[in-house]
Design an enzyme around this catalytic site. Sequence first.
Site, mmCIF file in Angstrom:
data_model
loop_
_atom_site.group_PDB
_atom_site.id
_atom_site.type_symbol
_atom_site.label_atom_id
_atom_site.label_comp_id
_atom_site.label_asym_id
_atom_site.label_seq_id
_atom_site.Cartn_x
_atom_site.Cartn_y
_atom_site.Cartn_z
ATOM 1 N N THR A 33 -0.090 2.367 5.022
ATOM 2 C CA THR A 33 -0.624 1.828 3.853
ATOM 3 C C THR A 33 -0.187 2.905 2.871
ATOM 4 O OG1 THR A 33 -0.975 -0.715 3.945
ATOM 5 C CG2 THR A 33 -0.612 0.833 1.798
ATOM 6 N N SER A 35 1.268 6.320 -0.327
ATOM 7 C CA SER A 35 2.817 7.286 0.009
ATOM 8 C C SER A 35 2.751 7.948 0.664
ATOM 9 C CB SER A 35 2.532 7.691 -1.818
ATOM 10 O OG SER A 35 1.172 9.220 -1.163
ATOM 11 N N THR A 36 2.048 8.378 1.283
ATOM 12 C CA THR A 36 2.037 9.127 3.029
ATOM 13 C C THR A 36 2.856 8.358 3.982
ATOM 14 O OG1 THR A 36 0.353 10.359 2.487
ATOM 15 C CG2 THR A 36 1.725 11.024 4.520
ATOM 16 N N LYS A 102 -10.995 5.300 3.712
ATOM 17 C CA LYS A 102 -9.419 4.481 3.707
ATOM 18 C C LYS A 102 -9.355 3.492 2.278
ATOM 19 C CE LYS A 102 -6.646 3.972 6.472
ATOM 20 N NZ LYS A 102 -5.309 4.270 5.378
ATOM 21 N N GLY A 105 -5.435 2.613 -1.227
ATOM 22 C CA GLY A 105 -4.532 1.606 -1.717
ATOM 23 C C GLY A 105 -5.126 -0.083 -1.787
ATOM 24 N N GLU A 111 -5.827 -2.762 7.496
ATOM 25 C CA GLU A 111 -5.328 -1.041 8.103
ATOM 26 C C GLU A 111 -6.983 -0.685 9.091
ATOM 27 O OE1 GLU A 111 -3.891 1.239 4.609
ATOM 28 O OE2 GLU A 111 -6.316 1.147 4.411
HETATM 29 C C1 5RP Z 1 -3.964 2.484 1.454
HETATM 30 C C2 5RP Z 1 -5.148 4.021 2.282
HETATM 31 C C3 5RP Z 1 -4.392 5.133 1.994
HETATM 32 O O1 5RP Z 1 -3.754 5.646 3.533
HETATM 33 C C4 5RP Z 1 -4.398 6.109 1.530
HETATM 34 O O2 5RP Z 1 -5.007 5.181 0.023
HETATM 35 C C5 5RP Z 1 -3.810 7.331 1.523
HETATM 36 O O3 5RP Z 1 -3.137 7.084 0.748
HETATM 37 P P1 5RP Z 1 -1.601 8.295 -0.402
HETATM 38 O O4 5RP Z 1 -1.213 8.601 0.915
HETATM 39 O O5 5RP Z 1 -1.220 6.982 -1.055
HETATM 40 O O6 5RP Z 1 -2.867 9.297 -0.781
HETATM 41 O O7 5RP Z 1 -6.527 3.997 2.967
HETATM 42 O O8 5RP Z 1 -5.723 1.726 1.503
#
Ligand code: 5RP
Length: 262
Positions: A33, A35-36, A102, A105, A111
């Site tokens: 989860t 953006s990446t 982590k 998000g 996760e």
């Molecule tokens: C969600 C996460 C995401 O992987 C982490 O926040 C990185 O997010 P992004 O790729 O948007 O920087 O742990 O719970």
Amino acid sequence: MAAELSPIDKAKFLAAKRAVGYVENGMKLGLGTGSTAAWMVRCLAERVREEGLRVTGVPTSSRTAELARSLGIPVTSLDEARWLDLTIDGADEFDPELNLIKGGGAALLQEKIVATASDQMIVIADAAKEVAQLGAFPLPVEVIPFGWQTTKALIEELLQSMDVMARECSLRMNGDAPLITDEANYIIDLHLKRIGNPRQLALVLNQIPGVVENGLFIDICDIVVIGHPDGRVIVRDINSGETADERVEFAPSDNIFADLGD
Ligand code: 5RP
């Protein structure tokens, strides 16, 4: 279209594209989860469309499930899949041992369950996520709503005896109300600045009643793929100890950029 991407999105896209190269026909995949991870889902969907790749995805959030379904990736539940070949996910921070923070998000619980139920976990990231020591990014802790203020007080008390640089804790909000996770819990963010012993902290946090899970991923990640906007991609494998310095072609099809919703 690709030229419109910001440098950070280029880096994320390239890491995602390289990581999706690990996916083989018939695999059961944990879909992260953020953006990446959303770039990873798009790259995976492209391989499903273009190559007829057969995979089954287990999403780690309702957001990822929605994106995967909308792009034609078959998804199922972890209970159905039971065990996965590979999970690909983003991270907020990773250290030299590939321990992670982590949960930025708010999806850390699913996760962690999904990554732990996988033969292998690959983290995809831009270079800004690499740190010498974890803790600059606030550590998310998922707690049940019942008695959350007591749980927060117990966390603050615990932190007094931990090797951390700061000890401020805050309930994550969504506007005026507490943010609610997919599992109907709250998130308390721990602003620690530096975590001296992440392994110990991960263990003791989970001893507190009311804490469901914390965002420290210790000994779970196997490989990190770090994208750079100029096309450089570093692949570091913690098990073999090898690091590869590669280039990934920035030639995405228009299809990948058709849906940029996270
Ligand atoms: C969600 C996460 C995401 O992987 C982490 O926040 C990185 O997010 P992004 O790729 O948007 O920087 O742990 O719970």
